[in-house]
Design a protein around this motif. Structure first.
Motif, PDB file in Angstrom:
ATOM      1  N   ILE A 289       0.809  -1.229   0.000  1.00 53.07           N
ATOM      2  CA  ILE A 289       0.000   0.000   0.000  1.00 53.07           C
ATOM      3  C   ILE A 289       0.838   1.273   0.000  1.00 53.07           C
ATOM      4  CG2 ILE A 289      -1.811  -1.225   1.249  1.00 53.07           C
ATOM      5  CD1 ILE A 289      -1.017   0.479   3.728  1.00 53.07           C
ATOM      6  N   ALA A 290       2.115   1.169   0.356  1.00 51.18           N
ATOM      7  CA  ALA A 290       2.951   2.367   0.504  1.00 51.18           C
ATOM      8  C   ALA A 290       2.991   3.238  -0.755  1.00 51.18           C
ATOM      9  CB  ALA A 290       4.365   1.972   0.937  1.00 51.18           C
ATOM     10  N   PRO A 291       3.107   2.682  -1.980  1.00 50.55           N
ATOM     11  CA  PRO A 291       3.200   3.542  -3.165  1.00 50.55           C
ATOM     12  C   PRO A 291       1.912   4.296  -3.489  1.00 50.55           C
ATOM     13  CG  PRO A 291       4.097   1.340  -3.586  1.00 50.55           C
ATOM     14  CD  PRO A 291       3.341   1.266  -2.317  1.00 50.55           C
ATOM     15  N   SER A 295      -5.642   7.375   1.480  1.00 50.36           N
ATOM     16  CA  SER A 295      -5.581   7.587   2.930  1.00 50.36           C
ATOM     17  C   SER A 295      -5.547   6.250   3.661  1.00 50.36           C
ATOM     18  CB  SER A 295      -6.799   8.399   3.390  1.00 50.36           C
ATOM     19  OG  SER A 295      -6.803   9.673   2.786  1.00 50.36           O
ATOM     20  N   VAL A 296      -4.868   6.260   4.804  1.00 51.29           N
ATOM     21  CA  VAL A 296      -4.732   5.051   5.621  1.00 51.29           C
ATOM     22  C   VAL A 296      -5.196   5.373   7.033  1.00 51.29           C
ATOM     23  CG1 VAL A 296      -3.138   3.312   6.533  1.00 51.29           C
ATOM     24  CG2 VAL A 296      -2.752   4.284   4.256  1.00 51.29           C
ATOM     25  N   ILE A 407      -1.384  16.241  -0.385  1.00 48.91           N
ATOM     26  CA  ILE A 407      -0.890  15.483   0.764  1.00 48.91           C
ATOM     27  C   ILE A 407      -1.531  14.104   0.802  1.00 48.91           C
ATOM     28  CG2 ILE A 407      -0.393  17.487   2.233  1.00 48.91           C
ATOM     29  CD1 ILE A 407      -3.082  16.924   3.641  1.00 48.91           C
ATOM     30  N   ARG A 408      -0.823  13.204   1.445  1.00 49.03           N
ATOM     31  CA  ARG A 408      -1.411  11.904   1.780  1.00 49.03           C
ATOM     32  C   ARG A 408      -1.665  11.913   3.278  1.00 49.03           C
ATOM     33  NH1 ARG A 408       1.023   5.767   0.913  1.00 49.03           N
ATOM     34  NH2 ARG A 408      -0.988   4.708   1.095  1.00 49.03           N
ATOM     35  N   ILE A 409      -2.866  11.554   3.664  1.00 51.38           N
ATOM     36  CA  ILE A 409      -3.212  11.573   5.088  1.00 51.38           C
ATOM     37  C   ILE A 409      -3.191  10.155   5.641  1.00 51.38           C
ATOM     38  CG2 ILE A 409      -5.039  12.018   6.768  1.00 51.38           C
ATOM     39  CD1 ILE A 409      -5.860  14.421   5.205  1.00 51.38           C
ATOM     40  N   ILE A 410      -2.405   9.999   6.722  1.00 51.07           N
ATOM     41  CA  ILE A 410      -2.416   8.760   7.498  1.00 51.07           C
ATOM     42  C   ILE A 410      -2.905   9.137   8.890  1.00 51.07           C
ATOM     43  CG2 ILE A 410      -1.079   6.839   8.411  1.00 51.07           C
ATOM     44  CD1 ILE A 410       0.931   7.248   6.184  1.00 51.07           C
ATOM     45  N   SER A 411      -3.983   8.539   9.320  1.00 45.40           N
ATOM     46  CA  SER A 411      -4.518   8.843  10.651  1.00 45.40           C
ATOM     47  C   SER A 411      -4.465   7.595  11.522  1.00 45.40           C
ATOM     48  CB  SER A 411      -5.953   9.375  10.544  1.00 45.40           C
ATOM     49  OG  SER A 411      -6.731   8.550   9.703  1.00 45.40           O
ATOM     50  N   VAL A 436      -9.879   4.614   3.873  1.00 46.57           N
ATOM     51  CA  VAL A 436      -9.794   3.972   2.560  1.00 46.57           C
ATOM     52  C   VAL A 436      -9.009   2.671   2.674  1.00 46.57           C
ATOM     53  CG1 VAL A 436      -8.976   4.222   0.185  1.00 46.57           C
ATOM     54  CG2 VAL A 436      -9.937   6.197   1.389  1.00 46.57           C
ATOM     55  N   ILE A 437      -7.848   2.740   3.368  1.00 45.70           N
ATOM     56  CA  ILE A 437      -7.043   1.537   3.614  1.00 45.70           C
ATOM     57  C   ILE A 437      -6.935   1.362   5.125  1.00 45.70           C
ATOM     58  CG2 ILE A 437      -4.827   0.376   3.299  1.00 45.70           C
ATOM     59  CD1 ILE A 437      -4.381   2.095   0.827  1.00 45.70           C
ATOM     60  N   PRO A 438      -7.657   0.409   5.699  1.00 46.52           N
ATOM     61  CA  PRO A 438      -7.565   0.194   7.151  1.00 46.52           C
ATOM     62  C   PRO A 438      -6.406  -0.743   7.508  1.00 46.52           C
ATOM     63  CG  PRO A 438      -9.301  -1.180   6.237  1.00 46.52           C
ATOM     64  CD  PRO A 438      -8.702  -0.415   5.078  1.00 46.52           C
ATOM     65  N   LEU A 439      -5.696  -0.401   8.576  1.00 47.44           N
ATOM     66  CA  LEU A 439      -4.647  -1.269   9.128  1.00 47.44           C
ATOM     67  C   LEU A 439      -4.922  -1.453  10.613  1.00 47.44           C
ATOM     68  CD1 LEU A 439      -1.247   0.062   7.655  1.00 47.44           C
ATOM     69  CD2 LEU A 439      -2.545  -1.939   6.935  1.00 47.44           C
ATOM     70  N   THR A 440      -4.881  -2.688  11.067  1.00 45.96           N
ATOM     71  CA  THR A 440      -5.081  -2.972  12.489  1.00 45.96           C
ATOM     72  C   THR A 440      -3.798  -3.538  13.069  1.00 45.96           C
ATOM     73  OG1 THR A 440      -7.437  -3.445  12.118  1.00 45.96           O
ATOM     74  CG2 THR A 440      -6.454  -4.254  14.169  1.00 45.96           C
TER      75      THR A 440
END
Length: 592
Positions: A289-291, A295-296, A407-411, A436-440
């Motif tokens: 997902i990094a490239p 939003s994450v 910007i790319r937003i990571i929350s 948009v991209i969930p990470l647990t």
């Protein structure tokens, strides 16, 4: 400061002796100085690595005494020894302890090998291990001298001096050639790896550190060592020596994992230490997902490393050379958060800077904005943030025209945002924009297979930062840590390791008696751990401390009667050689 006209026996093979000095210093965690019969410095480490070939002055009374008497000299508190009386450099002397061993060749003292403490920690290290260090250096000196003359003309890829010294070390050692093939392995290394000599020489081998930070390139750390179809996690130091590599295994190999599958396809993510299934899946997902510019949203308990993951995504993305701006939405007062995020123009409000202020969103232009604890953002700002995401522009406070941003937003949050939405505390439309991209991230209690990797990661981190000796850790302690619930997750484990490296005696093993009482009380099984557990007794109940000590004394006495070598005794009892000598002294078994 006179240089001898004719090179001494030791000076003729100075490069070999210098390698020997560096290895000895690395093994014993002390400074080393080696002089020849003319008091010329042949080799040294630290401050003693300067002025090689220069003759030492009148202040070298201890070295001169060893040369003239051909006897070992031990000084546990420098400046108070009778030999130090009248020394002009006494007040400025940095040496706190000294152990000098003569190098005797054909009844002639051709030099001195000295171990030196220049810090209080090293001084304590010498005092606690005097007999062990004395025996070790005397043993190495004998080997060194016995091969000195016959090996001067040796031109093999590894000299006999070098290989003999390595073979007799208590540490496991591997020598790797320029083609990454094993050129030499001593018996200790073979025992740790569970292999035999004939099966290892010439094998291609690969070292993969479990830590990838640039400041972790030296010192003890965990490596995945792979050869053929096998892999082992080994704690040690990897050194470059001329065109070869020297891997020095730590005295204490306390991991319980016998093998591990190399994660060669997993991205190397700094500080994201973990080899369990869920962490490998996470690392592979991060790599995929990094490239993307999407939003994450990272969800995980406090202390699970949410910002570490956010920085990893940024570093693996095409924005890696652009700004990474982090803000904790819960740490900034609500009345200031809007101006921090969106900025303001000159004269926007009373007290505003005359030059205005660029907001953090604008500062992150072309890069990544990390919004930690996003659940604590006020509803009014949530609406303004949603507008910025959708329109890709912001309106600073007091401005009449918007400013475009990319910007790319990571929350990140530890809260249940779905519940917040149902309670009216969080905007549903913003949630879908951020998620948009969930990470647990899994809590530490669900990563038992990684506990030991993380323990050694933090041991390495804190011993390097504090300048302390890398300790071992007992299996009993590891078992306690695996049973602990870790409400504070990685942050709690890091704090515990920092505490333990400060309280464990230098170079010793962290055992259960050093654990904080609250940790032990939460692990009922650990209450049964006692002083005899190191000697193979699984449970001793209703036994007083005096009885336990008497039992330990008897076991040491019996082991001493069976073996002529203290090393064999220590191996049988499952303790370090330094611990054995201390217990022999404690129980007055010196004549044993």
């Amino acid at each position: 400061m006179v240089i001898a006209d004719v090179p001494s026996v030791l000076m003729q093979i100075q490069p070999t002796i210098q390698r020997f000095a560096r290895m000895l210093a690395s093994v014993l965690q002390l400074e080393v100085e080696i002089v020849d019969e003319n008091l010329c410095r042949v080799a040294g480490t630290g401050a003693y690595g300067r002025y090689l070939g220069r003759q030492q002055g009148s202040s070298s009374r201890l070295l001169r005494y060893v040369l003239e008497s051909k006897q070992e000299k031990i000084v546990t508190h420098s400046r108070f020894d009778p030999l130090c009386e009248g020394c002009e450099s006494k007040e400025s002397c940095r040496e706190k302890a000294f152990l000098g061993t003569p190098v005797i060749l054909q009844d002639r003292c051709v030099g001195v090998i000295s171990l030196i403490a220049v810090t209080h920690e090293q001084q304590e290290h010498i005092n606690d291990n005097l007999q062990a260090f004395s025996d070790y250096v005397r043993h190495i000196s004998t080997i060194f001298v016995s091969k000195l003359l016959e090996d001067q003309k040796s031109s093999g890829s590894i000299s006999k001096i070098f290989s003999t010294m390595i073979e007799n070390m208590d540490q496991g050692v591997l020598v790797i050639d320029e083609d990454n093939r094993i050129q030499f392995a001593n018996n200790t290394a073979l025992k740790i790896l569970g292999v035999v000599q004939n099966n290892m020489i010439g094998k291609s081998i690969r070292f993969r550190p479990l830590t990838f930070e640039s400041n972790f390139t030296h010192g003890h750390m965990q490596h995945i060592i792979s050869w053929d179809d096998k892999s082992e996690i080994i704690i040690g130091q990897l050194h470059s020596v001329q065109e070869r590599q020297l891997f020095l295994m730590a005295f204490h190999q306390s991991h319980t994992s016998s093998t591990i599958t190399p994660g060669g396809d997993d991205p190397h993510i700094e500080q994201l230490v973990g080899e369990c299934r869920v962490m490998r899946q996470l690392k592979r997902l991060i790599g995929r997902i990094a490239p993307s510019p999407s939003s994450v949203l990272i969800v995980g308990e406090s202390g699970t490393g949410k910002e570490v993951v956010a920085r990893a995504i940024h570093k693996l993305s095409e924005r890696q050379n652009k700004p990474f701006i982090a803000i904790n939405c819960a740490a900034i007062p609500e009345q200031l958060l809007e101006s921090e995020l969106f900025g303001y123009v000159k004269g926007a409000f009373t007290g505003a800077s005359v030059n205005g202020k660029v907001g953090l969103i604008q500062a992150a232009n072309n890069g990544t904005l990390f919004l930690d604890e996003i659940g604590d953002m006020p509803l009014m700002l949530q609406a303004k943030l949603l507008r910025a995401i959708e329109a890709r522009e912001i309106l600073p406070i007091g401005a009449s025209s918007p400013v475009p941003v990319d910007i790319r937003i990571i929350s990140a949050t530890h809260q249940n945002l779905n519940q917040f939405i149902s309670e009216g505390k969080f905007r549903e439309d913003l949630y879908y924009r951020l998620n948009v991209i969930p990470l647990t991230l899994p809590p530490l209690r669900e990563r038992q297979d990684d506990i030991e990797l993380l323990v050694h990661y933090f041991l390495h981190l804190h011993t390097r930062r504090l300048g302390l000796v890398y300790p071992g850790i007992s299996p009993e302690v590891v078992a306690v840590l695996k049973r602990h619930r870790w409400p504070g997750n990685l942050r709690e484990l890091s704090n515990l390791m920092e505490y333990l490296v400060n309280v464990v005696p230098s170079g010793e093993v962290i055992d259960s008696v050093l654990l904080p009482p609250n940790l032990v009380s939460n692990n009922k099984e650990s209450e049964r751990v006692n002083i005899v557990s190191s000697f193979g007794l699984s449970s001793v109940e209703d036994t007083s401390g005096t009885a336990l000590e008497e039992m330990e004394k008897q076991m040491i006495r019996e082991a001493l009667s069976r073996h002529s070598s203290k090393k064999q005794v220590a191996d049988e009892l499952g303790i370090g050689i330094a611990t054995l000598y201390r217990k022999i002294k404690k129980y007055e078994l010196l004549s044993a």
